[in-house]
Every structure is written in C-alpha cells, then in structure tokens.
Motif scaffolding. Structure first.
Motif, PDB file in Angstrom:
ATOM      1  N   UNK A 178       0.842  -1.211   0.000  1.00 52.09           N
ATOM      2  CA  UNK A 178       0.000   0.000   0.000  1.00 52.09           C
ATOM      3  C   UNK A 178       0.876   1.259   0.000  1.00 52.09           C
ATOM      4  N   UNK A 179       1.938   1.233   0.790  1.00 49.09           N
ATOM      5  CA  UNK A 179       2.861   2.366   0.859  1.00 49.09           C
ATOM      6  C   UNK A 179       3.485   2.638  -0.508  1.00 49.09           C
ATOM      7  N   UNK A 180       3.999   1.571  -1.149  1.00 44.54           N
ATOM      8  CA  UNK A 180       4.627   1.739  -2.461  1.00 44.54           C
ATOM      9  C   UNK A 180       3.618   2.146  -3.530  1.00 44.54           C
ATOM     10  N   UNK A 181       2.402   1.608  -3.450  1.00 40.28           N
ATOM     11  CA  UNK A 181       1.369   1.960  -4.416  1.00 40.28           C
ATOM     12  C   UNK A 181       0.993   3.431  -4.295  1.00 40.28           C
ATOM     13  N   UNK A 182       0.900   3.930  -3.072  1.00 39.97           N
ATOM     14  CA  UNK A 182       0.607   5.353  -2.859  1.00 39.97           C
ATOM     15  C   UNK A 182       1.698   6.235  -3.443  1.00 39.97           C
ATOM     16  N   UNK A 183       2.956   5.831  -3.237  1.00 38.06           N
ATOM     17  CA  UNK A 183       4.072   6.600  -3.811  1.00 38.06           C
ATOM     18  C   UNK A 183       4.002   6.604  -5.332  1.00 38.06           C
ATOM     19  N   UNK A 184       3.682   5.453  -5.897  1.00 36.53           N
ATOM     20  CA  UNK A 184       3.589   5.354  -7.351  1.00 36.53           C
ATOM     21  C   UNK A 184       2.466   6.240  -7.893  1.00 36.53           C
ATOM     22  N   UNK A 185       1.318   6.233  -7.216  1.00 31.54           N
ATOM     23  CA  UNK A 185       0.185   7.040  -7.672  1.00 31.54           C
ATOM     24  C   UNK A 185       0.457   8.535  -7.529  1.00 31.54           C
ATOM     25  N   UNK A 186       1.350   8.903  -6.591  1.00 26.65           N
ATOM     26  CA  UNK A 186       1.732  10.315  -6.445  1.00 26.65           C
ATOM     27  C   UNK A 186       2.818  10.707  -7.447  1.00 26.65           C
ATOM     28  N   UNK A 187       3.290   9.736  -8.226  1.00 30.84           N
ATOM     29  CA  UNK A 187       4.302  10.017  -9.237  1.00 30.84           C
ATOM     30  C   UNK A 187       5.713   9.949  -8.727  1.00 30.84           C
ATOM     31  N   UNK A 188       5.918   9.422  -7.515  1.00 26.89           N
ATOM     32  CA  UNK A 188       7.264   9.296  -6.957  1.00 26.89           C
ATOM     33  C   UNK A 188       7.865   7.977  -7.406  1.00 26.89           C
ATOM     34  N   UNK A 189       9.072   8.023  -7.929  1.00 23.59           N
ATOM     35  CA  UNK A 189       9.735   6.813  -8.384  1.00 23.59           C
ATOM     36  C   UNK A 189      10.525   6.218  -7.227  1.00 23.59           C
ATOM     37  N   UNK A 190      10.296   4.939  -7.003  1.00 23.65           N
ATOM     38  CA  UNK A 190      11.026   4.265  -5.929  1.00 23.65           C
ATOM     39  C   UNK A 190      11.178   2.808  -6.273  1.00 23.65           C
ATOM     40  N   UNK A 191      12.196   2.194  -5.683  1.00 24.53           N
ATOM     41  CA  UNK A 191      12.325   0.754  -5.844  1.00 24.53           C
ATOM     42  C   UNK A 191      11.816   0.092  -4.573  1.00 24.53           C
ATOM     43  N   UNK A 192      12.055  -1.197  -4.433  1.00 22.15           N
ATOM     44  CA  UNK A 192      11.523  -1.945  -3.291  1.00 22.15           C
ATOM     45  C   UNK A 192      11.971  -1.372  -1.951  1.00 22.15           C
ATOM     46  N   UNK A 193      13.172  -0.803  -1.899  1.00 24.88           N
ATOM     47  CA  UNK A 193      13.705  -0.302  -0.638  1.00 24.88           C
ATOM     48  C   UNK A 193      13.340   1.156  -0.380  1.00 24.88           C
ATOM     49  N   UNK A 194      12.528   1.754  -1.269  1.00 27.86           N
ATOM     50  CA  UNK A 194      12.072   3.120  -1.048  1.00 27.86           C
ATOM     51  C   UNK A 194      13.097   4.169  -1.416  1.00 27.86           C
ATOM     52  N   UNK A 195      14.143   3.774  -2.158  1.00 30.94           N
ATOM     53  CA  UNK A 195      15.181   4.722  -2.563  1.00 30.94           C
ATOM     54  C   UNK A 195      14.871   5.176  -3.983  1.00 30.94           C
ATOM     55  N   UNK A 196      14.990   6.448  -4.240  1.00 30.52           N
ATOM     56  CA  UNK A 196      14.725   6.974  -5.574  1.00 30.52           C
ATOM     57  C   UNK A 196      15.595   6.270  -6.592  1.00 30.52           C
ATOM     58  N   UNK A 197      14.945   5.871  -7.712  1.00 30.97           N
ATOM     59  CA  UNK A 197      15.687   5.197  -8.774  1.00 30.97           C
ATOM     60  C   UNK A 197      16.519   6.176  -9.571  1.00 30.97           C
ATOM     61  N   UNK A 198      16.047   7.386  -9.708  1.00 32.30           N
ATOM     62  CA  UNK A 198      16.767   8.376 -10.497  1.00 32.30           C
ATOM     63  C   UNK A 198      17.138   9.545  -9.608  1.00 32.30           C
TER      64      UNK A 198
END
Length: 200
Positions: A178-198
């Motif tokens: 749910x946490x990662x899905x919320x970040x994705x829907x807000x347009x934030x890029x993250x990997x499994x560990x919550x670190x920005x990919x770019x």
C-alpha cells in the motif's frame, strides 16, 4: 452474410461455449481481475496473499466440517470427537458445550472475514488503494473474533506459529505494498527499498 448464416454462426459459437467451460472461466477471470496484468511486484504481493488466503480458507472449512459432522465421524470412524472438543474446551476454561458453539460461531465469522480479504486481494491486483481497508478490516475482524469468542489463550496455544507468521506476513506485506502503491500514484519513483531510482 444472410440472417440464417448469422443465426447458424451464433448457434455454433454458443454450442462451443457449452461444450467447454474455458471461455466462461476466462470471462469470469477478466471480470474479476481485469484484462491487464499489473507490475511484477504487485503480482508477487497478490500471489503471496492468495497462497495464505487459500491455506486459511481450507483450514476454516475443514474445521467447520469437523465441528458440524461430529455425529457422522463418531458413527463412521468410532472416534468420540465431541468429547475431545469438550476436553479441549475445559482445558481452555470453557464450560459444557460453550467451546464448540463458540468455535462454530468463530468459523462463520472467519469465513465472512476471509471472503472480505479476498475482495482486498482482487483490489490489490487491480492496484486500487481501497484494497488495504478490506485487508485491515477483514484481518482485524478475524483476529478480534478469535480473541473475544475463543480467548487469547486459544490464539496463543491452539494456533500454530506458522499460522501466526502467515497472518501477520499478509497484513504487514499488504501494508508495505500500500505504501509503495501510494508513492507510485503520487508520481514518486522508488524501488523496493524506497530509494529513488533516479537522482536529479
């Protein structure tokens, strides 16, 4: 194509559907899960949850069948299941047939709760953030029903370590998803560990 040809074609397609359940099952699957598959992480989360859901559902159904078929089991197998259930109930502090009646009520509530949890898993597959509310609510109802109807000692002694780990893994991993899905829907890029990919 004439009307008779159209009718003949429709009849042949309809008869083909009746001969095989695959088209019907495929349509049912598309209706429930949608036509598009989600990303890999969502699929892993869903299949993990589905595996735990199946394990718990099978145990709930088997337990309910045993409790409601004690007379048949005694006649067929010669095993006094009713006495065994009463003895276990007395060991946990229940009187008379209270343990068995509470257990049947708990299994009924558990069945409803795990049906609600399945709705949560379907919404998770569809990447709908409402999935977490179904999973939290259904998991909470299941756990509270067990504690209030059966007592905390039943949960502590009569449920296996595997059951406890699997249940909290389902709730915890769904919360993480749910946490990662919320970040994705807000347009934030993250990997499994919550670190920005770019990095900018």
């Amino acid at each position: 194509m004439t009307d008779s040809d159209k009718k003949q074609s429709f009849r042949e397609e309809f008869e083909a559907h009746l001969e095989s359940p695959i088209p019907l099952l495929s349509r049912l699957r598309n209706l429930i899960f949608g036509k598009e598959s989600p990303d890999t992480y969502t699929q892993i989360s869903f299949y993990l949850g589905l595996l735990i859901w199946i394990i718990f559902l099978v145990w709930i159904i088997l337990g309910y069948m045993v409790l409601t078929s004690t007379e048949w089991i005694e006649q067929e197998k010669g095993l006094d299941v009713h006495s065994l259930i009463e003895q276990r109930g007395e060991a946990l502090g229940f009187k008379g047939g209270d343990f068995q009646s509470n257990l049947i009520t708990f299994y009924n509530i558990a069945l409803v709760a795990w049906c609600g949890l399945f709705i949560g898993l379907v919404l998770q597959w569809r990447k709908n953030t409402w999935f977490i509310y179904f999973i939290w609510a259904s998991g909470g109802i299941y756990l509270l029903a067990m504690w209030f109807l059966m007592g905390f000692s039943y949960w502590y002694h009569d449920t296996t370590t595997f059951d406890k780990i699997a249940f909290f893994l389902l709730i915890g991993h769904s919360s993480l998803h749910y946490y990662f899905l919320n970040r994705e829907l807000r347009g934030e890029k993250s990997n499994f560990f919550g670190i920005d990919e770019e990095f900018e």
